[in-house]
Design a protein around this motif. Structure first.
Motif, PDB file in Angstrom:
ATOM      1  N   ARG A   1      18.968  15.854  47.022  1.00 32.50           N
ATOM      2  CA  ARG A   1      17.732  16.232  47.725  1.00 32.50           C
ATOM      3  C   ARG A   1      16.730  16.927  46.810  1.00 32.50           C
ATOM      4  O   ARG A   1      15.541  16.936  47.086  1.00 32.50           O
ATOM      5  N   GLN A   2      17.230  17.520  45.717  1.00 30.01           N
ATOM      6  CA  GLN A   2      16.285  18.248  44.844  1.00 30.01           C
ATOM      7  C   GLN A   2      15.469  17.301  43.966  1.00 30.01           C
ATOM      8  O   GLN A   2      14.513  17.733  43.326  1.00 30.01           O
ATOM      9  N   LEU A   3      15.866  16.024  43.911  1.00 32.83           N
ATOM     10  CA  LEU A   3      15.101  15.083  43.078  1.00 32.83           C
ATOM     11  C   LEU A   3      13.752  14.811  43.741  1.00 32.83           C
ATOM     12  O   LEU A   3      13.684  14.219  44.825  1.00 32.83           O
ATOM     13  N   ASP A   4      12.692  15.262  43.109  1.00 30.74           N
ATOM     14  CA  ASP A   4      11.343  15.170  43.664  1.00 30.74           C
ATOM     15  C   ASP A   4      10.446  14.641  42.556  1.00 30.74           C
ATOM     16  O   ASP A   4      10.063  15.373  41.643  1.00 30.74           O
ATOM     17  N   GLY A   5      10.171  13.363  42.609  1.00 27.76           N
ATOM     18  CA  GLY A   5       9.377  12.752  41.536  1.00 27.76           C
ATOM     19  C   GLY A   5       9.496  11.249  41.617  1.00 27.76           C
ATOM     20  O   GLY A   5       9.777  10.697  42.679  1.00 27.76           O
ATOM     21  N   GLY A   6       9.283  10.601  40.490  1.00 21.76           N
ATOM     22  CA  GLY A   6       9.311   9.139  40.512  1.00 21.76           C
ATOM     23  C   GLY A   6       9.956   8.545  39.281  1.00 21.76           C
ATOM     24  O   GLY A   6       9.847   9.091  38.183  1.00 21.76           O
ATOM     25  N   PHE A   7      10.626   7.422  39.470  1.00 23.71           N
ATOM     26  CA  PHE A   7      11.195   6.635  38.369  1.00 23.71           C
ATOM     27  C   PHE A   7      10.276   5.426  38.205  1.00 23.71           C
ATOM     28  O   PHE A   7      10.268   4.528  39.041  1.00 23.71           O
ATOM     29  N   PHE A   8       9.459   5.469  37.148  1.00 25.98           N
ATOM     30  CA  PHE A   8       8.375   4.489  36.943  1.00 25.98           C
ATOM     31  C   PHE A   8       8.808   3.422  35.945  1.00 25.98           C
ATOM     32  O   PHE A   8       9.278   3.740  34.858  1.00 25.98           O
ATOM     33  N   ARG A   9       8.595   2.171  36.317  1.00 30.18           N
ATOM     34  CA  ARG A   9       8.911   1.081  35.384  1.00 30.18           C
ATOM     35  C   ARG A   9       7.741   0.101  35.340  1.00 30.18           C
ATOM     36  O   ARG A   9       7.104  -0.153  36.359  1.00 30.18           O
TER      37      ARG A   9
ATOM     38  N   ASP B   1      13.161  14.705  49.250  1.00 31.92           N
ATOM     39  CA  ASP B   1      14.051  15.123  50.342  1.00 31.92           C
ATOM     40  C   ASP B   1      15.171  14.120  50.600  1.00 31.92           C
ATOM     41  O   ASP B   1      15.521  13.839  51.747  1.00 31.92           O
ATOM     42  N   GLY B   2      15.718  13.551  49.547  1.00 29.01           N
ATOM     43  CA  GLY B   2      16.849  12.640  49.703  1.00 29.01           C
ATOM     44  C   GLY B   2      16.451  11.227  50.112  1.00 29.01           C
ATOM     45  O   GLY B   2      17.315  10.378  50.341  1.00 29.01           O
ATOM     46  N   MET B   3      15.133  10.984  50.242  1.00 26.71           N
ATOM     47  CA  MET B   3      14.658   9.634  50.584  1.00 26.71           C
ATOM     48  C   MET B   3      14.014   9.002  49.363  1.00 26.71           C
ATOM     49  O   MET B   3      13.467   9.693  48.515  1.00 26.71           O
ATOM     50  N   VAL B   4      14.072   7.683  49.308  1.00 28.54           N
ATOM     51  CA  VAL B   4      13.460   6.966  48.187  1.00 28.54           C
ATOM     52  C   VAL B   4      12.522   5.883  48.742  1.00 28.54           C
ATOM     53  O   VAL B   4      12.954   5.012  49.502  1.00 28.54           O
ATOM     54  N   ASP B   5      11.243   5.972  48.386  1.00 28.29           N
ATOM     55  CA  ASP B   5      10.267   4.930  48.719  1.00 28.29           C
ATOM     56  C   ASP B   5      10.056   4.081  47.466  1.00 28.29           C
ATOM     57  O   ASP B   5      10.346   4.514  46.355  1.00 28.29           O
ATOM     58  N   PHE B   6       9.516   2.898  47.647  1.00 30.14           N
ATOM     59  CA  PHE B   6       9.292   2.017  46.497  1.00 30.14           C
ATOM     60  C   PHE B   6       7.917   1.383  46.575  1.00 30.14           C
ATOM     61  O   PHE B   6       7.519   0.889  47.626  1.00 30.14           O
ATOM     62  N   LYS B   7       7.213   1.419  45.469  1.00 34.39           N
ATOM     63  CA  LYS B   7       5.912   0.743  45.387  1.00 34.39           C
ATOM     64  C   LYS B   7       5.873  -0.128  44.135  1.00 34.39           C
ATOM     65  O   LYS B   7       6.474   0.232  43.109  1.00 34.39           O
ATOM     66  N   MET B   8       5.166  -1.239  44.226  1.00 36.98           N
ATOM     67  CA  MET B   8       5.008  -2.119  43.071  1.00 36.98           C
ATOM     68  C   MET B   8       3.622  -2.747  43.148  1.00 36.98           C
ATOM     69  O   MET B   8       3.239  -3.290  44.183  1.00 36.98           O
ATOM     70  N   LYS B   9       2.866  -2.632  42.045  1.00 40.77           N
ATOM     71  CA  LYS B   9       1.467  -3.066  42.056  1.00 40.77           C
ATOM     72  C   LYS B   9       1.063  -3.495  40.651  1.00 40.77           C
ATOM     73  O   LYS B   9       1.410  -2.828  39.682  1.00 40.77           O
ATOM     74  N   TYR B  10       0.342  -4.588  40.553  1.00 32.48           N
ATOM     75  CA  TYR B  10      -0.165  -5.003  39.239  1.00 32.48           C
ATOM     76  C   TYR B  10      -1.093  -3.940  38.651  1.00 32.48           C
ATOM     77  O   TYR B  10      -1.875  -3.316  39.381  1.00 32.48           O
ATOM     78  N   VAL B  11      -1.028  -3.780  37.348  1.00 30.26           N
ATOM     79  CA  VAL B  11      -2.011  -2.956  36.658  1.00 30.26           C
ATOM     80  C   VAL B  11      -3.266  -3.802  36.505  1.00 30.26           C
ATOM     81  O   VAL B  11      -3.207  -4.919  35.978  1.00 30.26           O
ATOM     82  N   ARG B  12      -4.396  -3.270  37.002  1.00 28.27           N
ATOM     83  CA  ARG B  12      -5.668  -4.012  36.919  1.00 28.27           C
ATOM     84  C   ARG B  12      -6.290  -3.769  35.539  1.00 28.27           C
ATOM     85  O   ARG B  12      -7.257  -3.026  35.411  1.00 28.27           O
TER      86      ARG B  12
END
Ligand code: V55
Ligand code: FE
Length: 473
Positions: A19-27, A58-69
């Motif tokens: 739950r303490q992981l608050d941030g993003g894993f960016f690829r 808060d222990g949840m993981v969302d995912f987004k993916m978008k082309y770089v313009r």
């Protein structure tokens, strides 16, 4: 894949997300939007950058993916077809895009000074919104950075929050100019100097210690003549030697000292540090370029085994009057994409996590790796190896500390597994001290991500510009 995606609450199919992981894993993933009009298009290297992020809260993981313009992406969207030709060769482009940045923004995402960037080593940085992955546009550090290209492997100095970065081919395609910059913790440029490399080549990564920067010039050469003749932009030249260019941090270009060594190809830097006199820098090196699609300059055949990289420590004595360096191999197995605990960049360190290779590039499953490993560069702990699974690939591992006070290497290793038969991917959160055990959590995507190179974790405080040191939050 060409799909832009926005998912809330990914399924956690095993374990529990800390739950303490608050941030993003960016690829950044190479994902060509328009079919190539050239025959020798190169997988991943030339493809449009698709920014993706696993957002943790808060222990949840969302995912987004978008082309770089990128300017390139925007131009091709408008035309409804590809306008850019071969990898790194402007002479193969449609005339309508002459002079436009060719960058695909498909190598790494960097957070610094409260900004997020998508980077490709042949073009300017692209600023992104860290929370929506919308493209803001090319960024030149308030008109200070004039280098035509920015490395995809800048380093953040955790003691000062400074950003250390450079550009090669800084004056344009296939030039020997290298521009070197440092920005303070707020992102303001505080140092700039230019110098020339002994020959033009791919300078993909850099070694940064508290007091020095080391530029690896290794003969994956890049010549304007080849571009004009529509030959491969890069060729391996075993007749050239290796030059390691050492500059004091914030030094002037004319102070650079070139240390020479036997021919080999630089891959990536793990950690680097110095004690005032000696520089110790750990890097992957292969006998010839890792990339098999770049031919030998003299047209000769090569042994695929020579493309296999190994982790080696380079030692440079800054008090010697000589121009050589020594090296020692740190790990028995071929490996790439070595990553350290980011809090130990520029400093003495022990923990490394990386991928292992068992077969040369292009014979691997979906171009991915099959193994992830951890090791101690000081040999104090046994190495650990995790197998991705049958017909699975596994991506670059990222270490994330458990919390702000965690010891070096105490935390998690994040990596994406591609399950090629089931056509889906999983994000594994492994215990960094026991990567071969049951994962801390397995987070499932309902589709398979393309294999890619790099993935970086940035805590939310870092994304908001409150710190530059990568922490769990
Ligand atoms: C690399 C990746 C690139 C590139 C040059 O590992 C070097 C290296 C994904 O694009 O353009
Ligand atoms: Fe890289």
């Amino acid at each position: 894949m060409r799909a832009e995606i926005d998912l809330r609450a990914l399924e956690v199919i095993q374990g529990e997300v800390p739950r303490q992981l608050d941030g993003g894993f960016f690829r950044l993933i190479g994902d060509r939007k328009w079919p190539a009009f050239v025959e020798n298009d190169i997988f991943m290297l030339g493809e449009d950058g698709m920014a993706s992020c696993f957002y943790f809260k808060d222990g949840m993981v969302d995912f987004k993916m978008k082309y770089v313009r990128t300017p390139r992406f925007v131009a091709e969207e408008k035309a409804g077809r590809a306008l850019f030709g071969e990898y790194r060769n402007p002479f193969t482009d449609d005339p309508s895009v002459e002079g436009l940045s060719r960058g695909t923004a498909n190598v790494t995402m960097l957070a610094h000074g409260g900004k997020l960037f998508a980077l490709k080593e042949d073009s300017p940085a692209i600023e992104m919104n860290p929370f929506t992955l919308e493209t803001i546009g090319e960024y030149d550090w308030n008109e200070v950075v004039t280098s035509k290209a920015i490395t995809a492997h800048p380093k953040i100095d955790p003691k000062t929050g400074e950003l250390v970065f450079f550009g090669y081919c800084a004056a344009g395609p296939a030039t020997t100019d290298i521009a070197y910059y440092e920005a303070d913790a707020t992102g303001k440029i505080i140092h700039e100097t230019w110098f020339h490399a002994p020959y033009t080549c791919m300078v993909h990564d850099v070694m940064v210690t508290e007091n020095f920067v080391v530029f690896p010039v290794t003969p994956l050469r890049h010549e304007l003549e080849w571009l004009k003749r529509h030959e491969p932009a890069f060729k391996w030249d075993p007749t050239e030697q290796v030059y390691l260019g050492v500059l004091p941090r914030k030094g002037k270009g004319e102070q650079i000292r070139w240390f020479k060594g036997p021919t080999q190809c630089h891959g990536h830097t793990a950690g680097a540090f110095d004690d005032g006199r000696y520089i110790y820098a750990d890097n992957t090196f292969s006998k010839r370029s890792f990339f098999r699609f770049f031919p030998n300059a003299d047209g000769s055949d090569f042994d695929p085994a020579d493309t296999m990289p190994y982790l080696k420590r380079v030692i440079i004595d800054m008090e010697s009057n000589g121009d050589g360096f020594t090296e020692q191999q740190l790990f028995d197995y071929p490996c790439e994409l070595p990553r350290i605990d980011p809090r130990f960049e520029t400093m003495p360190y022990s923990f490394v996590t990386m991928n292992l290779l068992d077969v040369p590039e292009q014979e691997r499953i979906g171009h991915g790796f099959q193994w992830v490993a951890t090791m101690d560069v000081n040999g104090k702990k046994p190495a650990q190896i995790r197998y991705a699974g049958h017909n699975c690939s596994i991506g670059e591992p990222q270490f994330v500390p458990k919390n702000d006070t965690a010891a070096e290497g105490e935390g998690y290793v994040m990596t994406v597994v591609g399950r090629h038969e089931e056509k889906r991917s999983e994000l594994l959160i492994l215990d960094a001290q026991n990567i071969n055990g049951e994962p801390v959590a397995t987070v499932a995507l309902p589709f398979r991500l393309r294999s890619t190179g790099h993935g970086y974790w940035y805590g939310s405080r870092q994304l908001r510009g409150e710190t530059n040191v990568i922490g769990a939050w």
